[in-house]
Design a protein around this motif. Structure first.
Motif, PDB file in Angstrom:
ATOM      1  N   THR A 187     -87.963  -4.031  59.951  1.00  0.00           N
ATOM      2  CA  THR A 187     -87.037  -4.846  59.177  1.00  0.00           C
ATOM      3  C   THR A 187     -87.815  -5.984  58.543  1.00  0.00           C
ATOM      4  OG1 THR A 187     -85.184  -4.322  60.655  1.00  0.00           O
ATOM      5  CG2 THR A 187     -84.967  -6.282  59.264  1.00  0.00           C
ATOM      6  N   VAL A 188     -87.775  -6.072  57.222  1.00  0.00           N
ATOM      7  CA  VAL A 188     -88.465  -7.158  56.523  1.00  0.00           C
ATOM      8  C   VAL A 188     -87.609  -8.415  56.613  1.00  0.00           C
ATOM      9  CG1 VAL A 188     -89.321  -7.956  54.290  1.00  0.00           C
ATOM     10  CG2 VAL A 188     -89.643  -5.560  54.972  1.00  0.00           C
ATOM     11  N   ILE A 189     -88.205  -9.482  57.158  1.00  0.00           N
ATOM     12  CA  ILE A 189     -87.498 -10.763  57.303  1.00  0.00           C
ATOM     13  C   ILE A 189     -87.608 -11.562  56.007  1.00  0.00           C
ATOM     14  CG2 ILE A 189     -87.365 -12.912  58.614  1.00  0.00           C
ATOM     15  CD1 ILE A 189     -88.677 -11.370  60.966  1.00  0.00           C
ATOM     16  N   ASN A 224     -94.323  -3.640  47.759  1.00  0.00           N
ATOM     17  CA  ASN A 224     -94.094  -5.002  47.260  1.00  0.00           C
ATOM     18  C   ASN A 224     -92.920  -5.686  47.964  1.00  0.00           C
ATOM     19  OD1 ASN A 224     -94.781  -7.256  45.694  1.00  0.00           O
ATOM     20  ND2 ASN A 224     -93.331  -6.703  44.075  1.00  0.00           N
ATOM     21  N   LEU A 225     -92.796  -5.428  49.255  1.00  0.00           N
ATOM     22  CA  LEU A 225     -91.764  -6.071  50.058  1.00  0.00           C
ATOM     23  C   LEU A 225     -92.267  -7.357  50.693  1.00  0.00           C
ATOM     24  CD1 LEU A 225     -90.375  -2.896  51.897  1.00  0.00           C
ATOM     25  CD2 LEU A 225     -89.455  -4.006  49.848  1.00  0.00           C
ATOM     26  N   VAL A 226     -93.597  -7.470  50.874  1.00  0.00           N
ATOM     27  CA  VAL A 226     -94.205  -8.643  51.519  1.00  0.00           C
ATOM     28  C   VAL A 226     -95.507  -8.983  50.800  1.00  0.00           C
ATOM     29  CG1 VAL A 226     -93.204  -8.096  53.781  1.00  0.00           C
ATOM     30  CG2 VAL A 226     -95.480  -7.237  53.189  1.00  0.00           C
ATOM     31  N   VAL A 232     -96.364  -9.697  61.842  1.00  0.00           N
ATOM     32  CA  VAL A 232     -95.523  -8.599  62.326  1.00  0.00           C
ATOM     33  C   VAL A 232     -95.068  -8.947  63.741  1.00  0.00           C
ATOM     34  CG1 VAL A 232     -95.397  -6.143  62.843  1.00  0.00           C
ATOM     35  CG2 VAL A 232     -96.760  -6.938  60.890  1.00  0.00           C
ATOM     36  N   HIS A 233     -93.751  -9.057  63.925  1.00  0.00           N
ATOM     37  CA  HIS A 233     -93.172  -9.457  65.208  1.00  0.00           C
ATOM     38  C   HIS A 233     -92.744  -8.210  65.977  1.00  0.00           C
ATOM     39  CE1 HIS A 233     -92.998 -13.781  64.179  1.00  0.00           C
ATOM     40  NE2 HIS A 233     -92.809 -13.337  62.948  1.00  0.00           N
ATOM     41  N   LEU A 234     -93.453  -7.922  67.065  1.00  0.00           N
ATOM     42  CA  LEU A 234     -93.153  -6.798  67.948  1.00  0.00           C
ATOM     43  C   LEU A 234     -92.442  -7.322  69.195  1.00  0.00           C
ATOM     44  CD1 LEU A 234     -96.629  -5.902  67.094  1.00  0.00           C
ATOM     45  CD2 LEU A 234     -95.117  -3.923  67.268  1.00  0.00           C
ATOM     46  N   PRO A 235     -91.835  -6.441  70.005  1.00  0.00           N
ATOM     47  CA  PRO A 235     -91.175  -6.919  71.221  1.00  0.00           C
ATOM     48  C   PRO A 235     -92.105  -7.744  72.128  1.00  0.00           C
ATOM     49  CG  PRO A 235     -90.511  -4.678  70.779  1.00  0.00           C
ATOM     50  CD  PRO A 235     -91.586  -5.000  69.769  1.00  0.00           C
ATOM     51  N   GLY A 236     -93.397  -7.440  72.123  1.00  0.00           N
ATOM     52  CA  GLY A 236     -94.328  -8.174  72.971  1.00  0.00           C
ATOM     53  C   GLY A 236     -94.859  -9.453  72.359  1.00  0.00           C
ATOM     54  N   GLY A 237     -94.651  -9.647  71.046  1.00  0.00           N
ATOM     55  CA  GLY A 237     -95.151 -10.848  70.393  1.00  0.00           C
ATOM     56  C   GLY A 237     -95.690 -10.550  69.009  1.00  0.00           C
TER      57      GLY A 237
END
Length: 269
Positions: A187-189, A224-226, A232-237
């Motif tokens: 998901t692009v923030i 060209n989304l970012v 990149v935010h993963l469940p671990g960090g």
């Protein structure tokens, strides 16, 4: 025979590291990797890492999944063995030579250049890898990138809502992917941040995947989304991914030594 090991992790993606650079270790069979990776009857890990001498780099890194399969690359493990080495290093992998650098922000790994050709992923037949005309359930039109190992990336409104426990193994083992595939839902923030979950081939859902973060960031950049520098935010960090003008990917993040120990090799052979 007693064999020493180091337990390490990168953002919760954990490893057993066996160091055979200066010590002759017994041959590592897939069944041994499976038994060591078992969290109930072995030591437990997401991947087993074997370090060996190399003629082309400072050392060679081999990577085994919990199902015993050997894979080409692992970004989190690259940071972990860079920390274990204690200084900048060239690391030979089955996916190519990468470099690890010590920085104030953690271990920065030059992951090389991405590949986009359908036969470099590889796919079962030719198609556009930036927007693939395929789908599985609610997941459609992914991108595919090889960053040392193969990834398929789906961009969705809410990656946490995707039933990866069902769709992950289905996509991983689809005949479209003759060498199986790592499955990413993202998901692009905003232009500088992405949320990501990863189903790793041969391992399942993971708290962090360095190559998955790289592949997802590159796919988002190609669409060209970012921007060319993204967290990149993963469940671990979080992991920081940068794609330079020279087309090389740099991944920066932490690595940690959990503990050291020794095992009776005959119990797992």
């Amino acid at each position: 025979m007693q064999v020493s090991f180091t337990k390490m992790h990168g953002l919760g993606n954990d490893f057993i590291v066996l160091d055979g650079r200066e010590t002759n270790l017994p041959p590592l069979r897939p069944s041994t990797a499976q038994m060591l990776a078992d969290r109930r009857t072995g030591i437990g890990c997401d991947q087993l890492i074997l370090l060996e001498p190399s003629n082309s780099a400072d050392f060679r890194m081999r990577i085994f999944n919990p199902d015993g399969s050997e894979v080409e690359a692992c970004g989190n493990a690259s940071r972990a063995v860079g920390l274990l080495h204690g200084r900048d290093a060239k690391i030979e992998t089955a996916g190519g030579i990468i470099t690890a650098h010590m920085t104030d922000q953690g271990i920065a790994v030059d992951m090389g250049t991405p590949r986009f050709g359908w036969d470099a992923i590889p796919l079962g037949y030719a198609m556009d890898t930036l927007s693939m005309p395929v789908g599985w359930g609610e997941l459609e039109n992914p991108a595919a990138v090889n960053v040392g190992n193969p990834h398929v990336i789906f961009f969705v409104e809410d990656c946490d809502a995707v039933p990866m426990e069902n769709l992950g193994p289905e996509i991983e083992n689809d005949p479209l992917f003759p060498e199986r595939i790592n499955v990413n839902v993202a998901t692009v923030i905003d232009r500088t941040a992405i949320r990501l979950r990863v189903w790793e081939r041969g391992a399942g859902l993971t708290r962090a995947c360095g190559t998955g973060a790289c592949a997802t960031a590159i796919a988002a950049m190609r669409r060209n989304l970012v921007d060319r520098s993204v967290t990149v935010h993963l469940p671990g960090g979080p992991l920081q991914i940068d794609w330079g003008d020279d087309q090389r990917i740099t991944m920066t993040g932490p690595a940690t030594t959990s503990f050291t120990g020794s095992l009776d090799w005959s119990a797992f052979a």
